[in-house]
Design an enzyme around this catalytic site. Sequence first.
Site, mmCIF file in Angstrom:
data_model
loop_
_atom_site.group_PDB
_atom_site.id
_atom_site.type_symbol
_atom_site.label_atom_id
_atom_site.label_comp_id
_atom_site.label_asym_id
_atom_site.label_seq_id
_atom_site.Cartn_x
_atom_site.Cartn_y
_atom_site.Cartn_z
ATOM 1 N N ASP A 174 0.825 -1.212 0.000
ATOM 2 C CA ASP A 174 0.000 0.000 0.000
ATOM 3 C C ASP A 174 0.854 1.255 0.000
ATOM 4 O O ASP A 174 2.062 1.208 0.217
ATOM 5 C CB ASP A 174 -0.952 0.002 1.215
ATOM 6 C CG ASP A 174 -0.292 -0.538 2.487
ATOM 7 O OD1 ASP A 174 0.944 -0.452 2.596
ATOM 8 O OD2 ASP A 174 -1.012 -1.042 3.353
ATOM 9 N N GLU A 222 -9.596 -2.342 5.321
ATOM 10 C CA GLU A 222 -10.204 -2.102 6.633
ATOM 11 C C GLU A 222 -11.420 -3.018 6.821
ATOM 12 O O GLU A 222 -11.914 -3.620 5.856
ATOM 13 C CB GLU A 222 -10.626 -0.625 6.717
ATOM 14 C CG GLU A 222 -9.470 0.369 6.587
ATOM 15 C CD GLU A 222 -8.635 0.522 7.866
ATOM 16 O OE1 GLU A 222 -8.531 -0.452 8.637
ATOM 17 O OE2 GLU A 222 -8.086 1.614 8.080
ATOM 18 N N ASN A 247 -7.248 -3.306 14.382
ATOM 19 C CA ASN A 247 -8.654 -3.575 14.028
ATOM 20 C C ASN A 247 -8.781 -4.758 13.063
ATOM 21 O O ASN A 247 -9.843 -4.977 12.485
ATOM 22 C CB ASN A 247 -9.308 -2.324 13.412
ATOM 23 C CG ASN A 247 -8.673 -1.908 12.090
ATOM 24 O OD1 ASN A 247 -7.713 -2.532 11.627
ATOM 25 N ND2 ASN A 247 -9.197 -0.864 11.477
ATOM 26 N N HIS A 251 -7.067 -5.185 10.219
ATOM 27 C CA HIS A 251 -6.821 -4.934 8.784
ATOM 28 C C HIS A 251 -5.529 -5.603 8.319
ATOM 29 O O HIS A 251 -4.602 -5.820 9.104
ATOM 30 C CB HIS A 251 -6.846 -3.435 8.440
ATOM 31 C CG HIS A 251 -5.669 -2.627 8.880
ATOM 32 N ND1 HIS A 251 -5.779 -1.315 9.308
ATOM 33 C CD2 HIS A 251 -4.339 -2.900 8.947
ATOM 34 C CE1 HIS A 251 -4.590 -0.838 9.597
ATOM 35 N NE2 HIS A 251 -3.701 -1.777 9.399
HETATM 36 C C1 F6R Z 1 1.583 -1.624 6.122
HETATM 37 C C2 F6R Z 1 0.257 -2.209 6.195
HETATM 38 C C3 F6R Z 1 -0.496 -2.328 7.478
HETATM 39 C C4 F6R Z 1 0.385 -2.609 8.702
HETATM 40 C C5 F6R Z 1 -0.470 -2.625 9.960
HETATM 41 C C6 F6R Z 1 0.365 -2.863 11.208
HETATM 42 O O1 F6R Z 1 2.077 -1.665 4.802
HETATM 43 O O2 F6R Z 1 -0.250 -2.576 5.188
HETATM 44 O O3 F6R Z 1 -1.456 -3.330 7.352
HETATM 45 O O4 F6R Z 1 1.024 -3.847 8.537
HETATM 46 O O5 F6R Z 1 -1.148 -1.408 10.085
HETATM 47 O O6 F6R Z 1 1.229 -1.784 11.400
HETATM 48 P P1 F6R Z 1 2.328 -1.805 12.521
HETATM 49 O O7 F6R Z 1 3.338 -2.814 12.131
HETATM 50 O O8 F6R Z 1 2.905 -0.413 12.524
HETATM 51 O O9 F6R Z 1 1.639 -2.157 13.812
#
Ligand code: F6R
Length: 240
Positions: free
Chosen positions: A67, A142, A135, A137
Site C-alpha cells: 500500500d 479495513e 482492528n 486490517h
Molecule cells: C503496512 C500495512 C499495514 C500494517 C499494519 C500494522 O504496509 O499494510 O497493514 O502492517 O497497520 O502496522 P504496525 O506494524 O505499525 O503495527
Amino acid sequence: MKVITVRDYTELSATAGQMIADLLRSKPACALGLATGGTPLGTYQYLVERYRAGEISLQQVQTFNLDEYCELPRSHPQSYYQFMYDNLFRHVDIVPENIHLPCTDSADLQAQCDSYNALLHATPLDLQLLGIGSNGHIGFCEPGTPFDRETFHTRLTDKTRQDNQRFFDSLDEVPTTAITMGISNILQARAILLIASGEAKAECVAQMVKGPITEQVPASALQLHADVTVIVDEAAAALL
Ligand code: F6R
C-alpha cells in the site's frame, strides 16, 4: 495456518527474516510482497545484516508493496516509498526498476489502482509479508472490505489513523486515504507470512487465527489460504 510463537520482537524479526532469506537463497529471482509499519523494521534490519554479511542478494528480486498513502508526495519522510528506501532498499543491491509501490502522485487514482493491479496479475508473488492492524486490517483493507476486492483506493478508519499518528506530528497530518492491494491480491500470493508483536495485537491475532471468517476482521480471510505462517511474540500470542 501455522502459528509460531517466539519470545520477543528480536526473535520474531530473526525468524521472519530467516524465512525471507531462505526464499532469496532458494529462488533468487523471486517476487516479494512487502509491508511497512513498525512491525517489519526488525525483519528488514535482519535482511540488511545478512546482505552485508554476503549471505543474500536482492539483485534479481522484484518487490511489490502492499500500500501507499495518498495525499503525501513520494518524497515525504512518511510516504511508504520513503520508508522502504530508508529501511531496506538503499542498504541492499536491489535494482530500482524492480521496486513497485502503488503510485498515488496522480489525479487519476483509479488508473493507478488498475495499473498496479495489472502488474500484480503479471507477476505472481512467491511470498507476501504482512503486519496486522489492531482492528484486524491487512494491507489497508479495513473491516468491511469484501474478500474479492482487488487493488483499490480506500479510506482509512479513525482507528488506523490514530494508530499511525505516532509516525506524524499530529493526527491532522495522517493521510485519510491510501491505495492498497485488495484481500484477493493478498490471497493470490503462493505463501503468506504475517508478523505481529505486542499486547495491542493480542485481540486481533486471536480473531484472525481462531475467530469466525468474517469481513469484519479482514485478516480472518487468511484462514482460507493453504500456506500461511503467523509469527507472534508472547505478548501478541496472549489470547491464543
Ligand atoms: C503496512 C500495512 C499495514 C500494517 C499494519 C500494522 O504496509 O499494510 O497493514 O502492517 O497497520 O502496522 P504496525 O506494524 O505499525 O503495527
